[in-house]
Design a protein around this motif. Sequence first.
Motif, PDB file in Angstrom:
ATOM      1  N   ALA A 151      90.551  77.656 -42.217  1.00 22.56           N
ATOM      2  CA  ALA A 151      91.654  77.023 -41.484  1.00 22.56           C
ATOM      3  C   ALA A 151      92.489  78.082 -40.780  1.00 22.56           C
ATOM      4  O   ALA A 151      92.911  79.066 -41.403  1.00 22.56           O
ATOM      5  N   LEU A 152      92.751  77.897 -39.496  1.00 19.47           N
ATOM      6  CA  LEU A 152      93.514  78.869 -38.719  1.00 19.47           C
ATOM      7  C   LEU A 152      94.924  79.063 -39.261  1.00 19.47           C
ATOM      8  O   LEU A 152      95.399  80.195 -39.405  1.00 19.47           O
ATOM      9  N   TYR A 195      90.175  86.796 -44.395  1.00 21.41           N
ATOM     10  CA  TYR A 195      89.038  86.623 -43.492  1.00 21.41           C
ATOM     11  C   TYR A 195      88.909  85.143 -43.171  1.00 21.41           C
ATOM     12  O   TYR A 195      89.044  84.287 -44.057  1.00 21.41           O
ATOM     13  N   ILE A 196      88.636  84.855 -41.916  1.00 22.13           N
ATOM     14  CA  ILE A 196      88.440  83.462 -41.504  1.00 22.13           C
ATOM     15  C   ILE A 196      86.992  83.298 -41.058  1.00 22.13           C
ATOM     16  O   ILE A 196      86.458  84.129 -40.324  1.00 22.13           O
ATOM     17  N   ILE A 197      86.356  82.251 -41.526  1.00 20.31           N
ATOM     18  CA  ILE A 197      84.950  82.034 -41.188  1.00 20.31           C
ATOM     19  C   ILE A 197      84.827  81.505 -39.763  1.00 20.31           C
ATOM     20  O   ILE A 197      85.762  80.914 -39.225  1.00 20.31           O
ATOM     21  N   GLY A 198      83.681  81.740 -39.144  1.00 26.69           N
ATOM     22  CA  GLY A 198      83.455  81.292 -37.778  1.00 26.69           C
ATOM     23  C   GLY A 198      82.890  79.880 -37.727  1.00 26.69           C
ATOM     24  O   GLY A 198      82.451  79.332 -38.736  1.00 26.69           O
ATOM     25  N   GLY A 199      82.900  79.301 -36.528  1.00 24.39           N
ATOM     26  CA  GLY A 199      82.358  77.965 -36.350  1.00 24.39           C
ATOM     27  C   GLY A 199      83.176  77.146 -35.380  1.00 24.39           C
ATOM     28  O   GLY A 199      83.980  77.672 -34.614  1.00 24.39           O
ATOM     29  N   ARG A 200      82.985  75.842 -35.425  1.00 21.16           N
ATOM     30  CA  ARG A 200      83.693  74.921 -34.523  1.00 21.16           C
ATOM     31  C   ARG A 200      84.985  74.444 -35.175  1.00 21.16           C
ATOM     32  O   ARG A 200      85.008  74.094 -36.347  1.00 21.16           O
ATOM     33  N   GLU A 234      77.512  77.793 -38.245  1.00 19.57           N
ATOM     34  CA  GLU A 234      77.973  79.181 -38.359  1.00 19.57           C
ATOM     35  C   GLU A 234      78.854  79.350 -39.598  1.00 19.57           C
ATOM     36  O   GLU A 234      78.769  80.363 -40.309  1.00 19.57           O
ATOM     37  N   ALA A 235      79.692  78.362 -39.866  1.00 19.55           N
ATOM     38  CA  ALA A 235      80.538  78.401 -41.059  1.00 19.55           C
ATOM     39  C   ALA A 235      79.691  78.408 -42.329  1.00 19.55           C
ATOM     40  O   ALA A 235      79.952  79.168 -43.269  1.00 19.55           O
TER      41      ALA A 235
END
Length: 248
Positions: free
Chosen positions: A124-125, A139-144, A156-157
């Motif tokens: 979550a941003l 760290y924030i995971i990537g994705g949509r 990607e997440a």
Amino acid sequence: MLAEKRLVRITERVNEQGSVTVQELMEYLDASESTVRRDLNILDERGELVKVHGGAVSATTSFKPRDDDISERRIMHMEEKKQIAEYAAKLIKKDDFVYIDAGTTTEYIIDFISEKNAIFVTNALDNALKLARKGCEVYIIGGRLKGLTEAIVGSEALDTLAYYNFTIGFWGTNGIHKRNGFTTPDREEASVKSMAFRHCKKRYVVADSSKFDAISPVKFGDFDKASIITERAVSGYEGSKNIILARN
């Protein structure tokens, strides 16, 4: 089997389990799909159960087919969420590798975090920004980015989470049910929750009491696979060993 006897047995089964699928009822009653669906329509019209896609839930069970906008959810049960979040934050210890799920209750946890010698991962941003402002390593995971819940989802997440092994994690949920477990409306979001869930040693679902005996379409974890932090005992769940009452 006579129609009225079938209707009685269906009602008893749904009330006993909380929910049931058409396929389960076909096997249980030795009846055709068309017969079962017709019976469910009758019982739904009578108000004895609630017909949902693929089956039915008890009339006393809340069914939540979609997410509310996150701005609306932030102001619902706010004091209960803060109480739960404050308790949860105290569980984070030095050198923990922590997963914090997207959600309004999980977001409140960050306000109460005092342990800075831990590493945090989130999808979550807003969670990531709040953690960074507190001086935490995050760290924030990537994705949509899913706008309605502000959660990051997608393949990607999932790929990123597959590499991690968390010591402790905190999840939000739309529904908690003994038989149906922890559920959420969105398949992609459920997949991310489930992946992080499987890669975590100590799992905590943080949820106010309104989430109990509620079911959403997609399951992401079994009821007995996580401890549940909530603000008060809920009828029918008092004896559950995985219920933790938040007392600060």
